[in-house]
Design an enzyme around this catalytic site. Structure first.
Site, PDB file in Angstrom:
ATOM      1  N   GLU A 338     -11.927 -14.554  -3.974  1.00  0.00           N
ATOM      2  CA  GLU A 338     -10.980 -14.703  -5.088  1.00  0.00           C
ATOM      3  C   GLU A 338     -10.589 -16.177  -5.220  1.00  0.00           C
ATOM      4  OE1 GLU A 338      -6.558 -12.993  -6.365  1.00  0.00           O
ATOM      5  OE2 GLU A 338      -7.207 -12.935  -4.277  1.00  0.00           O
ATOM      6  N   HIS A 339     -10.178 -16.777  -4.116  1.00  0.00           N
ATOM      7  CA  HIS A 339      -9.831 -18.203  -4.078  1.00  0.00           C
ATOM      8  C   HIS A 339     -10.723 -18.882  -3.046  1.00  0.00           C
ATOM      9  CE1 HIS A 339      -5.995 -15.895  -4.717  1.00  0.00           C
ATOM     10  NE2 HIS A 339      -5.868 -16.735  -5.736  1.00  0.00           N
TER      11      HIS A 339
END
Length: 445
Positions: A338-339
């Protein structure tokens, strides 16, 4: 505290990497059994069911499901000036970035008299979900509302769980900071409903006294496993952005990285949820050792230490040792976080080689926290490895591309033989006849 996974000296396939890398267990299918009766209850009972469910799951029954305008203004008036200033900066930067995502209609001339135009049409009505469990998320109001407004969505509504801790004029309504963020953005249709029942309320619509919530076409925004399950269950009746799972951070770092910064960033995501995943991928055993020590010290001192330590000790978090940054890139591309933070020498060059991530944060001065609040980017991002095929929330999420075909008689006549040939090849002769009928004389029809 964090487990170690040593991939040095091993040549692993994409399948082996995806199966071997740490990942949170998030069984949406199992949650479906819980949300199916909730959604059925909302469909049958409307506003009354939503009130009952709020009392059952949130511990409070809202005075009204739709938050009154005056309550929104009370929340805005009581907002801490520093928080208001921070939200205004977040809104301004998000608008700057998302304005540049606006799509423009394009017309292609295929032949003399034949054109195809792609029109970008906003979704008519959207429901934007803002969670309200362990933390307060006014930032999620910004991330959902700004791209929808810039896309030109004509009707949007926000839902967030009622908070039993609220008092006075705000009693039974969502968190006052969430309400204030809605007011700052000019959103006046806000509902006190959370969890799977909020998604069902948006999907089916409902009445609550004189208030009417019309069904929406699209629901966006993160939430817990029950929100994800309701999205899966109701997908088709509504469009969805994604089935968001627990948050993830991966850090790709070499010996040049500051272990204190890496540790701080891993802890920042672990703060969200005991299922949150924090993964360090590095070719430096020395950095791995230093980060481990820093994580132990910082995790013990942070406010939500118990939650953080549970996440960092969980099977979803790890320090992954690789031979070099090239192998590290293969690992993070397989993981599709996601990050993803890149904290290496020549970080921009390394980041340019990343193909799979919800958002990429380059260098020591672009932490994930910046993207969560005030970078201008969107923090509603794909989780669970879905970044290999899906994008984060953007203006595009609220638009539909529609082809408009405009041909003259001469342009159709030019291409008609090819249409007829392909129709016959597919044994669909009526398709071809729908073209040739346009060139028959009136008497032949």
């Amino acid at each position: 505290m964090m487990q170690r996974l040593d991939l040095r000296g091993r040549s692993l396939s994409l399948r082996e990497l995806r199966e071997g890398l740490p990942r949170a267990q998030f069984d949406v299918d199992a949650a479906l059994y819980s949300v199916e009766p909730i959604c059925a209850e909302v469909r049958a009972g409307g506003g009354d069911a939503l009130r009952d469910l709020a009392e059952r799951y949130d511990g409070v029954c809202p005075p009204r499901l739709r938050v009154p305008d005056e309550t929104l203004q009370v929340a805005l008036g009581a907002l801490d000036p520093d928080v208001r200033a921070a939200l205004e900066i977040s809104i301004a930067r998000a608008r700057m970035v998302h304005r540049d995502q606006a799509r423009r209609d394009t017309t292609t001339t295929v032949s003399d008299g034949g054109t195809v135009t792609e029109r970008w049409i906003p979704v008519d009505r959207v429901g934007l979900y803002v969670p309200g469990g362990r933390a307060v998320y006014p930032s999620s109001v910004v991330m959902n509302v700004v791209p929808a407004q810039i896309a030109g969505v004509g009707s949007l509504a926000v839902a967030s769980p009622p908070q039993k801790e609220n008092t006075g004029a705000l009693a039974g309504y969502p968190h006052p900071t969430v309400l204030a963020a809605c007011a700052l953005l000019g959103v006046d249709e806000v509902y006190a409903m959370g969890g799977a029942q909020a998604i069902a309320g948006f999907a089916y619509g409902f009445t609550d006294g004189a208030d009417v919530c019309e069904p929406v076409s699209l629901v966006t925004g993160p939430g817990n496993i029950y929100v994800a399950a309701a999205k899966r269950l109701l997908k088709g009746r509504i469009g969805i952005d994604a089935e968001a799972g627990p948050t993830e951070i991966a850090v790709l770092a070499d010996a040049s990285a500051d272990p204190e910064l890496v540790a701080a960033d891993l802890i920042s995501q672990a703060e969200h949820d005991p299922l949150a995943a924090s993964v360090l991928v590095t070719d430096s055993p020395e950095l791995a050792d230093a980060v481990s020590l820093a994580v132990e010290r910082r995790a013990a001192a942070t406010k939500h230490s118990e939650r953080v330590c549970e996440a960092l000790r969980g099977p979803q978090s790890a320090i992954v040792l690789v031979d070099d940054i090239e192998q590290g890139l293969a690992v993070v591309n397989a993981y599709a976080a996601e990050h993803l933070e890149v904290m290496t020498r020549d970080a921009a060059s390394v980041a340019a080689q990343v193909r799979n991530a919800g958002a990429i944060f380059v260098g020591s001065f672009a932490p994930v926290s910046l993207g969560d609040y005030a970078a201008g980017s969107n923090h509603v991002l794909p989780t669970g490895g879905c970044a290999c095929h899906s994008s984060g929330l953007s203006v595009q999420s609220f638009l539909r591309g529609v082809h408009v075909v405009d041909y003259t008689e001469a342009a159709l006549a030019e291409v008609a033989p090819y249409v007829v040939t392909l129709a016959q090849a597919e044994d669909l002769p009526a398709h071809g006849e729908a073209v040739t009928a346009r060139f028959e004389s009136v008497g032949e029809r």
